[in-house]
Write a protein that holds these residues in place. Sequence first.
Motif: not given
Length: 173
Positions: A130-144
Amino acid sequence: MSEEVLARTVCESQSERSEIIFPADANALGNLFGGRLMQYIDLVGAMAASRHARAITVTASMDHLDFVAPVRVGDLLILKASVNRAFKTSMEVGVKAMVEDVRKNRLRHVSSAYLTYVAMDLDGKKIVVPQVVPETEHQKRRYEDAGRRREMRAEETQRKKQIRSLLSEEWHV
Ligand SMILES: CC(C)(COP(=O)(O)OP(=O)(O)OC[C@H]1O[C@@H](n2cnc3c(N)ncnc32)[C@H](O)[C@@H]1OP(=O)(O)O)[C@@H](O)C(=O)NCCC(=O)NCCS
């Protein structure tokens, strides 16, 4: 029939492991062996990957690892892992290792690493995760960032494959 899950949040697979360090795991200076710390990092990373994939996972690679500060006998080691991003059959997991000073209620960073795990079925065949859904700003930055690291890793893997095939032509054991 169970419904196929296409995506999961980071929180759903976040994992933690704690260890008290004993003398059997340390060198003559009383510092934890680097190899043992790598094992702990791999194990907590695998927990997060398997929880995300809801499947068996194997370690494909561990990126560069720095031992920032020693872990000593008697220390309480805390390891935290989360899936930064899932691709097709693989996932990048970030692991952070810290020592907890229980008297001061403080955490000291000792090491961190990015690992890639591949999900497998019971026959050892790779499966789509399954894909990851980043929720917080931190998680979004790590995702990128995980996307950029994957590109660099792919180039490195390609380069190593070429070196391995050259070596296998030269080495006849
Ligand atoms: C890792 C392994 C599953 C890759 O298998 P493969 O058939 O070469 O796989 P592919 O080239 O099709 O790659 C499969 C996925 O792994 C990723 N991958 C492969 N090698 C990688 C590496 N060195 N680093 C990061 N990712 C890697 C690919 O990018 C691909 O990801 P995607 O499906 O999300 O796009 C295989 O080499 C293996 O089983 N290795 C041993 C694993 C093991 O036993 N680990 C424990 C160590 S003792």
